[in-house]
Design a protein around this motif. Sequence first.
Motif, PDB file in Angstrom:
ATOM      1  N   SER A   1       0.873  -1.168   0.000  1.00 11.76           N
ATOM      2  CA  SER A   1       0.000   0.000   0.000  1.00 11.76           C
ATOM      3  C   SER A   1       0.914   1.223   0.000  1.00 11.76           C
ATOM      4  CB  SER A   1      -0.916   0.010   1.226  1.00 11.76           C
ATOM      5  OG  SER A   1      -0.146   0.033   2.416  1.00 11.76           O
ATOM      6  N   ASP A   2       0.345   2.370  -0.250  1.00  9.71           N
ATOM      7  CA  ASP A   2       1.198   3.544  -0.393  1.00  9.71           C
ATOM      8  C   ASP A   2       0.372   4.803  -0.195  1.00  9.71           C
ATOM      9  OD1 ASP A   2       3.439   5.124  -1.032  1.00  9.71           O
ATOM     10  OD2 ASP A   2       2.869   5.230  -3.140  1.00  9.71           O
ATOM     11  N   THR A   3       0.948   5.766   0.526  1.00  8.65           N
ATOM     12  CA  THR A   3       0.372   7.096   0.616  1.00  8.65           C
ATOM     13  C   THR A   3       1.296   8.065  -0.095  1.00  8.65           C
ATOM     14  OG1 THR A   3      -0.776   6.659   2.702  1.00  8.65           O
ATOM     15  CG2 THR A   3      -0.365   8.957   2.133  1.00  8.65           C
ATOM     16  N   CYS A   4       0.812   8.666  -1.158  1.00  9.38           N
ATOM     17  CA  CYS A   4       1.601   9.618  -1.942  1.00  9.38           C
ATOM     18  C   CYS A   4       1.303  11.034  -1.457  1.00  9.38           C
ATOM     19  CB  CYS A   4       1.256   9.523  -3.421  1.00  9.38           C
ATOM     20  SG  CYS A   4       1.730   7.971  -4.180  1.00  9.38           S
ATOM     21  N   ARG A   5       2.349  11.811  -1.335  1.00  8.73           N
ATOM     22  CA  ARG A   5       2.219  13.234  -1.006  1.00  8.73           C
ATOM     23  C   ARG A   5       2.712  14.028  -2.209  1.00  8.73           C
ATOM     24  NH1 ARG A   5       3.211  10.256   3.381  1.00  8.73           N
ATOM     25  NH2 ARG A   5       1.950  10.687   5.237  1.00  8.73           N
ATOM     26  N   ILE A   6       1.813  14.833  -2.748  1.00 12.38           N
ATOM     27  CA  ILE A   6       2.098  15.533  -3.995  1.00 12.38           C
ATOM     28  C   ILE A   6       2.121  17.040  -3.752  1.00 12.38           C
ATOM     29  CG2 ILE A   6       1.336  15.947  -6.367  1.00 12.38           C
ATOM     30  CD1 ILE A   6      -0.005  13.229  -6.321  1.00 12.38           C
ATOM     31  N   TYR A   7       3.212  17.671  -4.192  1.00 12.26           N
ATOM     32  CA  TYR A   7       3.344  19.124  -4.103  1.00 12.26           C
ATOM     33  C   TYR A   7       3.463  19.662  -5.527  1.00 12.26           C
ATOM     34  CZ  TYR A   7       4.877  17.859   0.650  1.00 12.26           C
ATOM     35  OH  TYR A   7       4.980  17.334   1.913  1.00 12.26           O
ATOM     36  N   LYS A   8       2.746  20.743  -5.784  1.00  8.35           N
ATOM     37  CA  LYS A   8       2.798  21.342  -7.125  1.00  8.35           C
ATOM     38  C   LYS A   8       3.014  22.846  -6.998  1.00  8.35           C
ATOM     39  CE  LYS A   8       0.796  23.476 -10.758  1.00  8.35           C
ATOM     40  NZ  LYS A   8       0.380  24.894 -10.770  1.00  8.35           N
ATOM     41  N   LYS A   9       4.046  23.350  -7.682  1.00  7.32           N
ATOM     42  CA  LYS A   9       4.343  24.789  -7.672  1.00  7.32           C
ATOM     43  C   LYS A   9       4.698  25.205  -9.090  1.00  7.32           C
ATOM     44  CE  LYS A   9       7.231  28.324  -5.472  1.00  7.32           C
ATOM     45  NZ  LYS A   9       6.092  29.077  -4.857  1.00  7.32           N
ATOM     46  N   GLY A  10       3.893  26.075  -9.672  1.00  8.46           N
ATOM     47  CA  GLY A  10       4.137  26.486 -11.045  1.00  8.46           C
ATOM     48  C   GLY A  10       4.081  25.289 -11.966  1.00  8.46           C
ATOM     49  N   ALA A  11       5.160  25.069 -12.703  1.00  9.84           N
ATOM     50  CA  ALA A  11       5.241  23.919 -13.601  1.00  9.84           C
ATOM     51  C   ALA A  11       6.125  22.824 -13.012  1.00  9.84           C
ATOM     52  CB  ALA A  11       5.785  24.351 -14.958  1.00  9.84           C
TER      53      ALA A  11
ATOM     54  N   LEU B   1       6.267   3.559  -3.282  1.00 11.05           N
ATOM     55  CA  LEU B   1       6.102   2.569  -4.354  1.00 11.05           C
ATOM     56  C   LEU B   1       6.331   3.243  -5.691  1.00 11.05           C
ATOM     57  CD1 LEU B   1       5.158  -0.360  -5.094  1.00 11.05           C
ATOM     58  CD2 LEU B   1       2.871   0.606  -5.338  1.00 11.05           C
ATOM     59  N   VAL B   2       7.336   2.776  -6.450  1.00 11.88           N
ATOM     60  CA  VAL B   2       7.619   3.403  -7.732  1.00 11.88           C
ATOM     61  C   VAL B   2       7.299   2.487  -8.898  1.00 11.88           C
ATOM     62  CG1 VAL B   2      10.043   2.672  -7.873  1.00 11.88           C
ATOM     63  CG2 VAL B   2       9.317   4.796  -8.986  1.00 11.88           C
ATOM     64  N   ASP B   3       7.319   1.157  -8.670  1.00 13.24           N
ATOM     65  CA  ASP B   3       7.051   0.247  -9.770  1.00 13.24           C
ATOM     66  C   ASP B   3       6.382  -0.997  -9.221  1.00 13.24           C
ATOM     67  OD1 ASP B   3       6.990  -0.771 -12.316  1.00 13.24           O
ATOM     68  OD2 ASP B   3       8.995  -1.642 -12.205  1.00 13.24           O
ATOM     69  N   PHE B   4       5.477  -1.580 -10.020  1.00 16.40           N
ATOM     70  CA  PHE B   4       4.692  -2.713  -9.544  1.00 16.40           C
ATOM     71  C   PHE B   4       4.310  -3.573 -10.724  1.00 16.40           C
ATOM     72  CE2 PHE B   4       2.120  -4.879  -6.529  1.00 16.40           C
ATOM     73  CZ  PHE B   4       0.977  -5.294  -7.190  1.00 16.40           C
ATOM     74  N   SER B   5       4.555  -4.885 -10.612  1.00 17.53           N
ATOM     75  CA  SER B   5       4.169  -5.811 -11.662  1.00 17.53           C
ATOM     76  C   SER B   5       3.825  -7.143 -11.023  1.00 17.53           C
ATOM     77  CB  SER B   5       5.305  -5.994 -12.678  1.00 17.53           C
ATOM     78  OG  SER B   5       6.370  -6.736 -12.114  1.00 17.53           O
ATOM     79  N   GLU B   6       3.509  -8.142 -11.851  1.00 18.21           N
ATOM     80  CA  GLU B   6       3.150  -9.453 -11.320  1.00 18.21           C
ATOM     81  C   GLU B   6       4.340 -10.142 -10.664  1.00 18.21           C
ATOM     82  OE1 GLU B   6      -0.357 -11.595 -13.601  1.00 18.21           O
ATOM     83  OE2 GLU B   6       1.256 -11.081 -14.968  1.00 18.21           O
ATOM     84  N   MET B   7       5.551  -9.772 -11.041  1.00 20.05           N
ATOM     85  CA  MET B   7       6.713 -10.494 -10.549  1.00 20.05           C
ATOM     86  C   MET B   7       7.555  -9.716  -9.547  1.00 20.05           C
ATOM     87  SD  MET B   7       8.217 -12.736 -13.661  1.00 20.05           S
ATOM     88  CE  MET B   7       7.230 -13.998 -14.448  1.00 20.05           C
ATOM     89  N   LYS B   8       7.364  -8.430  -9.436  1.00 22.96           N
ATOM     90  CA  LYS B   8       8.199  -7.680  -8.496  1.00 22.96           C
ATOM     91  C   LYS B   8       7.600  -6.308  -8.243  1.00 22.96           C
ATOM     92  CE  LYS B   8      11.217  -6.226 -12.274  1.00 22.96           C
ATOM     93  NZ  LYS B   8      12.590  -6.113 -12.775  1.00 22.96           N
ATOM     94  N   TRP B   9       8.068  -5.693  -7.165  1.00 25.82           N
ATOM     95  CA  TRP B   9       7.740  -4.299  -6.932  1.00 25.82           C
ATOM     96  C   TRP B   9       8.950  -3.616  -6.326  1.00 25.82           C
ATOM     97  CZ3 TRP B   9       4.714  -8.135  -4.477  1.00 25.82           C
ATOM     98  CH2 TRP B   9       5.018  -8.378  -3.139  1.00 25.82           C
TER      99      TRP B   9
END
Length: 437
Positions: free
Chosen positions: A141-151, A159-167
């Motif tokens: 499971s994962d809680t993402c915190r997103i900050y946005k400033k300008g562009a 968690l950056v990557d997830f598939s059937e065989m690995k994460w």
Amino acid sequence: MTSNNSYPLHECVFRDNLKQLSILLRSHKYDIAQKDIHGNSPLHLSVILGHKDCMHLLLAHGAPVKSKNVHGWNPLAEAISYGDRNTISLLLRKLKQQSRELLEQRRPQLLQLLTDLGDFYMELHWDFQSWVPLVSRILPSDTCRIYKKGAQIRVDTTLVDFSEMKWQKGDLTFLFDGTVTAEKSLVFLDNESKVYQRLSYEQSDVELEEEVDILMSSDIVTVNLSTKPITFNRSQSGWLFRGDKRELVGSFYADFYDVGGVIIESRKRREHLSDEDIQRNKSAVESISKGSPSVDCFPTQRRPSLPRPPESVMTWEEYSGAERGRALTLLGRPQISKEMRKMFKATVAMSEDFPMEVTDLLNMLEVLTSMKHFNKLRDFVQMKLPPGFPIKIDVPVLPTITARVTFQAFQFRDNINPAQFTIPSDYRENSSRFRDL
């Protein structure tokens, strides 16, 4: 029965008539991306039949590699089945190049939309679930915190990557900076190891060949989401006096809907695999179910090309006149495939109080497509949803796994620290930290 003259580019490729194909392409009268009755583009046929000269000519004229036929296979998938290593490498490189060019075309508009949106902080929670016994216990499971400033966008995640065989898990940060050149705009930080990796638009030859090895060692998989008969019905709550379900999600009220008519169609092919490949892949999946995912489940030596598939005895007239989709299994290497159709039962909570629009979310998610689970969220949110913002939504991410995504907080902020969007001075560069990105 379909007229044989309806697909002149396809017919040239089928007959391996390179001269006539070149004449037709130079005339600019024909759509190089046109699909025939089976959903195949001319590029599909050139790969399936092993007509390499036609394939090179089509690619030189910009034939799309991402195009899928009626069974969900793109030309790269067909190249893996055919088993010619050079063809797989070429199509993989072209696919990445075409995806990059498409994103670059959208970049100026996307940056303007991000800038106009306003600065904010947002939290969203990912909770992965599976209907396969025991698997849900060990899913991340994962809680993402997103900050946005300008562009600029910063995502703190585990968690950056997830598939059937690995994460891939850890203390990770994704940075997007639209104020710099495209080559420097995407960076991943590993905050535990204090290293960073720029997400290069260009893969090295070594990295590309490693990816080819993985493709040649794995099942070919396609997952399609059928939403044509989709329905949204208000969820009900209460025992004695039932009524439409409306609850607080975070600090926003939302109307709940039951989603019906969504079907996940998955197909796997393995005619290119050896018995050893199949057993190794099975062991890797079993290790995940026991809570010990493996990241080294593929051989390190270079995979050789496979012997050519048997020559097809099907004629152009038989192919172009066949029942829709039926000819796909009669060309190329004899297919070893497995299909699964599963009704996807889901709920979605729509809030008209949430301060972001769905179109704003889609623009933000377009920046985050390098993280595969965000890409799945983007695909699902593009459906025609009920009024409001999908503050809680169930998203299929793999044939047996779904994710419940909850937007837990959102605040517009005008005091976000610019330093949050820079690489810390004590971090060192490691170009191979995130090898699958």
